[in-house]
Design a protein around this motif. Sequence first.
Motif, PDB file in Angstrom:
ATOM      1  N   UNK A  38      11.731  -2.748  15.723  1.00 32.60           N
ATOM      2  CA  UNK A  38      11.588  -1.150  14.718  1.00 32.60           C
ATOM      3  C   UNK A  38      10.544  -1.294  15.165  1.00 32.60           C
ATOM      4  N   UNK A  39       9.749   0.128  16.301  1.00 33.23           N
ATOM      5  CA  UNK A  39       8.184   0.641  15.639  1.00 33.23           C
ATOM      6  C   UNK A  39       7.588   1.032  14.927  1.00 33.23           C
ATOM      7  N   UNK A  40       6.947   0.663  14.309  1.00 32.14           N
ATOM      8  CA  UNK A  40       6.441   0.954  12.887  1.00 32.14           C
ATOM      9  C   UNK A  40       6.700   1.872  12.480  1.00 32.14           C
ATOM     10  N   UNK A  41       7.765   2.182  11.105  1.00 32.49           N
ATOM     11  CA  UNK A  41       7.783   3.632  10.217  1.00 32.49           C
ATOM     12  C   UNK A  41       6.531   3.595   9.804  1.00 32.49           C
ATOM     13  N   UNK A  42       6.442   5.186   9.188  1.00 27.36           N
ATOM     14  CA  UNK A  42       5.620   5.476   8.473  1.00 27.36           C
ATOM     15  C   UNK A  42       6.837   6.165   7.282  1.00 27.36           C
ATOM     16  N   UNK A  43       6.040   6.679   6.338  1.00 29.26           N
ATOM     17  CA  UNK A  43       6.650   6.994   4.522  1.00 29.26           C
ATOM     18  C   UNK A  43       6.696   8.445   5.688  1.00 29.26           C
ATOM     19  N   UNK A  44       7.693   8.858   6.643  1.00 29.53           N
ATOM     20  CA  UNK A  44       7.676  10.112   6.812  1.00 29.53           C
ATOM     21  C   UNK A  44       9.240  11.296   6.539  1.00 29.53           C
ATOM     22  N   UNK A  45       9.336  12.110   5.476  1.00 29.62           N
ATOM     23  CA  UNK A  45      10.562  12.651   5.160  1.00 29.62           C
ATOM     24  C   UNK A  45      10.812  14.461   6.016  1.00 29.62           C
ATOM     25  N   UNK A  46      11.625  14.599   6.730  1.00 29.87           N
ATOM     26  CA  UNK A  46      11.767  16.151   6.561  1.00 29.87           C
ATOM     27  C   UNK A  46      10.720  16.769   7.526  1.00 29.87           C
ATOM     28  N   UNK A  47      10.123  15.195   8.776  1.00 26.59           N
ATOM     29  CA  UNK A  47       9.018  15.858  10.098  1.00 26.59           C
ATOM     30  C   UNK A  47       7.702  15.635   9.540  1.00 26.59           C
ATOM     31  N   UNK A  48       7.610  15.397   7.832  1.00 23.42           N
ATOM     32  CA  UNK A  48       6.414  15.350   7.101  1.00 23.42           C
ATOM     33  C   UNK A  48       6.163  14.154   7.358  1.00 23.42           C
ATOM     34  N   UNK A  49       5.288  13.746   6.899  1.00 19.91           N
ATOM     35  CA  UNK A  49       3.705  12.092   6.040  1.00 19.91           C
ATOM     36  C   UNK A  49       4.271  12.703   4.348  1.00 19.91           C
ATOM     37  N   UNK A 103      -2.668   0.411   3.687  1.00 16.84           N
ATOM     38  CA  UNK A 103      -4.050   1.214   4.218  1.00 16.84           C
ATOM     39  C   UNK A 103      -3.904   0.920   2.792  1.00 16.84           C
ATOM     40  N   UNK A 104      -5.633  -0.024   1.812  1.00 11.90           N
ATOM     41  CA  UNK A 104      -5.832  -0.619   1.071  1.00 11.90           C
ATOM     42  C   UNK A 104      -7.077  -0.229   1.000  1.00 11.90           C
ATOM     43  N   UNK A 141      -7.353   1.367   8.144  1.00 11.66           N
ATOM     44  CA  UNK A 141      -6.469   2.527   8.342  1.00 11.66           C
ATOM     45  C   UNK A 141      -5.046   2.293   8.749  1.00 11.66           C
ATOM     46  N   UNK A 142      -4.654   3.270   8.175  1.00 10.92           N
ATOM     47  CA  UNK A 142      -3.122   3.482   9.792  1.00 10.92           C
ATOM     48  C   UNK A 142      -3.136   4.667  10.192  1.00 10.92           C
ATOM     49  N   UNK A 143      -2.192   4.623  10.769  1.00 10.77           N
ATOM     50  CA  UNK A 143      -2.134   6.326  11.463  1.00 10.77           C
ATOM     51  C   UNK A 143      -2.178   7.418  10.734  1.00 10.77           C
ATOM     52  N   UNK A 144      -2.195   8.106  11.218  1.00 12.28           N
ATOM     53  CA  UNK A 144      -2.205   9.939  10.395  1.00 12.28           C
ATOM     54  C   UNK A 144      -2.512   9.640   8.715  1.00 12.28           C
ATOM     55  N   UNK A 145      -3.432   8.401   8.835  1.00 14.47           N
ATOM     56  CA  UNK A 145      -3.773   8.388   7.763  1.00 14.47           C
ATOM     57  C   UNK A 145      -3.028   7.947   6.673  1.00 14.47           C
ATOM     58  N   UNK A 146      -1.416   7.067   6.717  1.00 12.48           N
ATOM     59  CA  UNK A 146      -0.340   7.163   5.804  1.00 12.48           C
ATOM     60  C   UNK A 146      -1.079   5.807   4.804  1.00 12.48           C
ATOM     61  N   UNK A 147      -0.790   5.928   3.921  1.00 12.79           N
ATOM     62  CA  UNK A 147      -0.342   4.373   2.883  1.00 12.79           C
ATOM     63  C   UNK A 147       0.097   3.605   3.474  1.00 12.79           C
TER      64      UNK A 147
END
Length: 158
Positions: A38-49, A103-104, A141-147
Motif C-alpha cells: 500500500x501507499x502511505x495511508x492517511x487518517x482520512x474519513x468521508x473524504x477529509x483528514x 509527526x512528532x 511533518x507529514x503530507x497535509x499536516x497529518x499526524x
Amino acid sequence: MSSVIEDRISELGFEIPEIVPAVAAYVPAVRDGDYVYTSGQLPIANGALVATGKVGEGEGLVSPDQAQELAQLCALNALAAVRGVLGSLDKVEQVVKVTAFVASEPNFTGQPIVANGASVFLGKVFADQGIHARSAVGVAVLPLDAPVEVEFIFRVRD
C-alpha cells in the motif's frame, strides 16, 4: 459472497470504507506477485483528514491515544485499498510489514504506542496472520499536516 475477514471487521464494530483516492501521482495499492504494497495511508474519513498537527503531550497537540485511533483508521483505509486490488480480503495470507510515520513534537518518543493502533487492530482482524514486522518512525511533518501515516505489505494468494 460473504467475506470472513469483512465479517470479522463488522463484529469489531467497523466497516471497510471507500478507497481513499490518491492525493498525488500514485495509486493506493499495487500487487506484485504474492504481495500487495500500500501507499502511505492517511487518517482520512468521508473524504477529509480527521485531524492535523503534531503528536505529543500537551495543549494543542494530538494526544497519543487519539493518534492510536488515527493509525487504526489508516489500517482500515489500507484494507480498502487491498480489497480494491484483490476483490476480497480473504485472499490475505499474512500481514508482513507495517511502517508507521508519526509527526512528532520534538520531545515525543511514543511512536511505537501510536503504531499499536494499526498493529493491534490487524491482529484482531487477521489473528495469527496479523502478526507482522514493524517500524515506527518520528518525523517533522507529514503530507497535509497529518499526524500519522502508515504503509503496509501483505502476502496474498489467489
